[in-house]
Write a protein that holds these residues in place. Sequence first.
Motif, short mmCIF file in Angstrom:
data_model
loop_
_atom_site.label_atom_id
_atom_site.label_comp_id
_atom_site.label_asym_id
_atom_site.label_seq_id
_atom_site.Cartn_x
_atom_site.Cartn_y
_atom_site.Cartn_z
N GLU A 1 0.09 90.98 -13.70
CA GLU A 1 0.30 90.25 -12.39
C GLU A 1 -0.69 90.79 -11.51
OE1 GLU A 1 2.94 88.53 -12.58
OE2 GLU A 1 4.09 89.38 -14.27
N ARG B 1 5.01 87.59 -31.42
CA ARG B 1 4.40 86.12 -31.99
C ARG B 1 2.84 86.52 -32.31
NH1 ARG B 1 7.19 81.56 -27.80
NH2 ARG B 1 9.05 82.12 -28.47
N GLU C 1 12.48 89.07 -18.54
CA GLU C 1 11.21 88.84 -18.04
C GLU C 1 11.00 89.90 -17.26
OE1 GLU C 1 9.60 86.77 -15.16
OE2 GLU C 1 11.05 87.79 -14.34
N GLY C 2 9.30 90.17 -16.96
CA GLY C 2 8.78 91.15 -16.37
C GLY C 2 8.55 90.81 -14.86
N THR C 3 8.20 89.73 -14.43
CA THR C 3 7.68 89.34 -13.05
C THR C 3 8.52 89.87 -12.02
OG1 THR C 3 6.44 87.38 -14.20
CG2 THR C 3 6.32 87.57 -11.78
N MET D 1 2.61 87.79 -22.61
CA MET D 1 2.49 87.71 -23.98
C MET D 1 3.66 88.15 -24.89
SD MET D 1 -1.23 89.06 -24.31
CE MET D 1 -2.64 88.40 -23.51
N GLY D 2 3.87 86.91 -25.83
CA GLY D 2 5.16 87.56 -26.50
C GLY D 2 4.40 88.42 -27.66
N ALA E 1 1.85 82.99 -21.66
CA ALA E 1 2.20 81.84 -20.62
C ALA E 1 2.41 82.30 -19.34
CB ALA E 1 3.63 81.00 -20.97
N LEU F 1 10.60 78.34 -15.62
CA LEU F 1 10.81 79.22 -14.62
C LEU F 1 10.50 78.69 -13.06
CD1 LEU F 1 9.62 81.24 -17.27
CD2 LEU F 1 10.55 82.80 -15.81
N ARG G 1 16.85 87.96 -23.99
CA ARG G 1 17.38 86.69 -23.60
C ARG G 1 18.39 86.25 -24.76
NH1 ARG G 1 11.89 83.36 -21.83
NH2 ARG G 1 11.03 85.27 -20.43
N THR H 1 3.73 79.10 -28.63
CA THR H 1 3.35 79.69 -27.30
C THR H 1 3.14 81.33 -27.40
OG1 THR H 1 4.34 77.78 -26.17
CG2 THR H 1 3.58 79.59 -24.86
N GLN I 1 7.03 91.75 -24.52
CA GLN I 1 6.21 91.32 -23.68
C GLN I 1 5.08 92.22 -23.35
OE1 GLN I 1 7.71 89.17 -20.14
NE2 GLN I 1 8.17 87.17 -21.48
P1 HAM Z 1 8.06 83.05 -20.41
O1 HAM Z 1 7.12 81.72 -20.73
O2 HAM Z 1 9.40 83.13 -20.37
O3 HAM Z 1 7.22 83.64 -19.21
O4 HAM Z 1 7.73 83.87 -21.60
C1 HAM Z 1 6.30 84.37 -21.77
C2 HAM Z 1 6.20 84.78 -23.36
O5 HAM Z 1 6.96 85.53 -23.91
C3 HAM Z 1 6.20 83.29 -24.17
O6 HAM Z 1 5.31 82.92 -24.07
C4 HAM Z 1 6.58 83.96 -25.46
O7 HAM Z 1 5.26 84.16 -26.04
C5 HAM Z 1 7.34 85.30 -25.18
N1 HAM Z 1 8.87 84.99 -25.48
C6 HAM Z 1 9.66 84.33 -24.47
N2 HAM Z 1 10.83 84.43 -24.92
C7 HAM Z 1 10.93 84.90 -26.11
C8 HAM Z 1 11.95 85.39 -27.09
N3 HAM Z 1 13.02 84.97 -26.91
N4 HAM Z 1 11.35 85.81 -28.26
C9 HAM Z 1 10.17 85.95 -28.50
N5 HAM Z 1 9.25 85.69 -27.73
C10 HAM Z 1 9.55 85.17 -26.28
C11 HAM Z 1 7.60 84.88 -18.57
O8 HAM Z 1 8.50 85.55 -19.14
C12 HAM Z 1 6.75 85.12 -17.10
N6 HAM Z 1 7.43 86.06 -16.61
C13 HAM Z 1 5.47 85.01 -17.33
C14 HAM Z 1 4.60 85.17 -16.08
C15 HAM Z 1 4.24 86.51 -15.63
N7 HAM Z 1 4.30 84.32 -15.17
C16 HAM Z 1 3.74 84.88 -14.22
N8 HAM Z 1 3.72 86.14 -14.41
#
Ligand code: HAM
Length: 448
Positions: free
Chosen positions: A135, A314, A87-89, A310-311, A287, A264, A117, A284, A131
């Motif tokens: 932030e 999706r 993830e990017g955060t 955002m994904g 998020a 998380l 992942r 989703t 994504q």
């Molecule tokens: P996350 O909920 O793990 O949050 O991922 C955010 C979005 O990335 C998900 O809602 C989904 O749309 C997309 N996503 C996650 N995993 C997958 C996957 N395996 N395949 C396709 N799409 C996926 C974060 O990553 C946090 N860093 C968000 C955040 C930023 N919170 C605070 N700042």
Amino acid sequence: MSEKKEKIVAIKGMNDILPADAPLWELFENTAESVLKSYGYQKIVTPIVEETGLFARAIGAVTDIVEKEMYSFTDSMNGDQLTLRPEGTAGVVRAVIEHNLAYDGPKRLWYKGPMFRHERPQRGRYRQFFQFGAEAIGFSGPDIDAELIMLCRRLWDDLGLDNIRLELNSIGNAEERQRHRADLIAYFEANIDVLDAEAKRRLHANPLRILDTKNPAMQDLVNNAPKLLDYLGGESLAHFEGLKKILDANNVQYTVNPRLVRGLDYYNRTVFEWVTDMLGAQGTVCAGGRYDPLIETFGGKPTPGIGFAMGIERLIELMKEQGEPATPAQCDVYLVHQGEDAQTKAFILGERIRDAGLDVVLHCATPAGAGSFKSQMKKADGSGAAFAVIIGEDEVENGVVAVKSLRDSEGGQQQTSVPFDEAVDFIVDQIVGGHDHDHDHDHVHYHP
Ligand code: HAM
């Protein structure tokens, strides 16, 4: 004799984005970037590989991501423990601290890129996925929470996406969650007969996750369980109320979902998800939430933060679900030519038309040969170009080119003979219709 070669294919869960989909990706990314820019967000790019410890500390050691989904490896050159970012955060927060970015005032940042992942691949869930995230670092009030949410709404509007709803919750601070957790465990222990095996396993490790159960026999139990929202103290409540007030005043629809807790560990207070029912189980599309304590746990000065991701896959799926996208054209002009002298002219003309800001495909030879006029014209039609420019031996001899409109359906396709040196002006005039062409190479050519 050559041996039969084994076919190499992409790694499971990692996708190629093929040219047919590229225009949609471009449309999404360009729209998202311009929305972010319209709110004053600035781009940041961090490495795809980071020290493994960064993610364990930021995301939490007992989360699905860190326990079983990270692509971690030892650098064979020096023994470093490294991980492909899930993830990017975490990386953005590391960069903000490392470069003292937030100490001279708050920062609004955005990023995009691949995340990794090791999940079980299915529709909407991949092992490499993209994504688009934002932030906001150094802002403490509910106003920035509202801004981030409204920025998402604007993006859905600009992309013509409906059917995305907002779910909102506040998970308070660590102390509030601790008190809730203790009561939750006591509540489940008092009802231990109703718990299934999985819930019993989670009872002490992660009781909040029991609230996510799909088991019909447990629905009454979880519906009546102590709600985290009821444990929020005055400051957390005031923050949540402040956010809802701004959203209400701006007509942002949402539902408060007391079970929304996120996977998380770095979150506190505001958490939210944008969800659609049009994509099956992985609905989703975006998020995020607040992570006020995170920067301090990395040794930075206490600095609040909030963001979302955002994904992109999706959202691209959703764009496809919600309407057949226009077929993008490959170019404005397709250059058809036959003979050596004609080819020389075609190259010169192609460069001149590009100088004028239009996109040109020049017909090139394939293993089947240079191609007859007829087969070249077929390619020109297939390219979606507005015009074919044709140069044969006769045209070379007479110092002209033939310009053929490929889009006039009525009265057949018009063909005009134009002197070679006037061809560029003629074509630009036809395409731009007398307006100045602005040399904008980003324009997308859609069939009308
Ligand atoms: P996350 O909920 O793990 O949050 O991922 C955010 C979005 O990335 C998900 O809602 C989904 O749309 C997309 N996503 C996650 N995993 C997958 C996957 N395996 N395949 C396709 N799409 C996926 C974060 O990553 C946090 N860093 C968000 C955040 C930023 N919170 C605070 N700042």
